[in-house]
Enzyme design. Structure first.
Site, PDB file in Angstrom:
ATOM      1  N   LYS A 142       0.815  -1.222   0.000  1.00 38.35           N
ATOM      2  CA  LYS A 142       0.000   0.000   0.000  1.00 38.35           C
ATOM      3  C   LYS A 142       0.846   1.268   0.000  1.00 38.35           C
ATOM      4  O   LYS A 142       2.030   1.244   0.299  1.00 38.35           O
ATOM      5  CB  LYS A 142      -1.002  -0.058   1.159  1.00 38.35           C
ATOM      6  N   ARG A 146      -2.936 -10.749   4.694  1.00 38.52           N
ATOM      7  CA  ARG A 146      -3.385 -10.680   3.292  1.00 38.52           C
ATOM      8  C   ARG A 146      -2.253 -10.068   2.486  1.00 38.52           C
ATOM      9  O   ARG A 146      -1.940  -8.891   2.674  1.00 38.52           O
ATOM     10  CB  ARG A 146      -4.654  -9.828   3.197  1.00 38.52           C
TER      11      ARG A 146
END
Ligand code: HH2
Length: 271
Positions: A211, A246
């Site tokens: 991210k 994840r």
């Protein structure tokens, strides 16, 4: 949990696994590298992403789920906010609903989870993708008093709503929603705080992989190259007690988490 985006526009791997054979091959590679859950999604949640109709999400994800469910190769998760997509995935063999809206976008989602007994991941976010921004690009940054306390209270309220709809406690996983409605600093505050959530009563999912706040911390602009920063967050979370991750880069995480597990299990850690 390996990320498998059957989308043309995901922020780090858009277009690479849109074609079912390519998606299925990637899933098998992730399993070989040590993943135990494959999280299949047909709609990008990146800031600014266009919403994808239910029929198209099903068209993108179902062939992959059907192929992987056939011989019980893995636990399968469907990344969607729409109950119709989740229902089709579960009918095809999926085990877990990964709902980044925590049941807020589709009133039927909790009833579906209650009926089917599927796992249910509830994630915190402030706004849907079309009204969100990358963590380092907010024109008007999100405001929290204490980001971790507010996210935790919001997640527990969503879990209560799921329980009230008949979902059982053991089905639920909470996810702080790193990168969704948080500035770079708020993401790192939340990353640190999540390791203190021991008494929250639910497993917590760590999902920092690739991210933008990682890129901000490491100086790595290309999302697919943000491997070491992503692994650093996962290891910190592992040592803080989290056990669900994840990730896009399965082999790197497997290796780092195997080492972290040795540290956590050592006599030194128990002293
Ligand atoms: N992040 C993304 C998508 N789904 N689900 C959960 N539970 N938690 C997350 O943090 C999360 C998620 C975004 O990552 P990615 O799937 O790689 O990108 P895109 O949404 O662009 O497909």
């Amino acid at each position: 949990m390996a990320v498998l985006n059957a989308t043309p526009d995901s922020f780090s791997d858009g277009g690479r696994h849109l074609d079912p054979p390519a998606a299925i091959a990637r899933a098998r590679r992730c399993l070989a590298e040590g993943a135990s859950i494959i999280d299949v999604g047909g709609e990008s949640t990146r800031p600014g992403a266009q919403r994808v109709a239910v029929a198209e999400q099903i068209r993108r994800t179902l062939p992959v789920i059907e192929a992987l469910a056939g011989n019980g190769e893995a636990l399968l998760s469907i990344d969607t906010t729409r109950a119709e997509v989740a229902r089709a995935a579960i009918d095809a063999g999926a085990h877990i609903i990964n709902d980044v809206s925590a049941g807020a976008e589709d009133a039927v989602m909790f009833a579906l989870a209650a009926d089917t007994g599927a796992g249910l991941i509830l994630m915190h976010r402030l706004n849907p993708p079309e009204a969100d921004s990358y963590s380092d690009r907010y024109a008007s940054p999100p405001r929290y008093g204490d980001v971790a306390e507010e996210v935790k209270a919001w997640l527990l309220a969503r879990a209560d709503a799921a329980l009230a709809a008949g979902v059982r406690r053991g089905q639920i996983v909470l996810d702080p929603g790193l990168g969704f409605g948080k500035t770079v600093e708020q993401n790192f505050d939340l990353i640190a705080a999540v390791s203190q959530w021991h008494a929250i009563g639910y497993p917590v999912l760590s999902a920092a992989s690739r991210k933008s706040f990682i890129g901000r911390a490491t100086g790595v602009e290309e999302p697919a190259a943000r491997v070491f920063g992503s692994v650093a967050v996962s290891v910190a979370h592992f040592l803080g007690g989290l056990r669900l991750f994840r990730v896009h880069d399965v082999a790197a995480h497997r290796e780092a988490l195997d080492a972290a597990a040795r540290i956590a299990g050592s006599r030194g850690a128990r002293r």
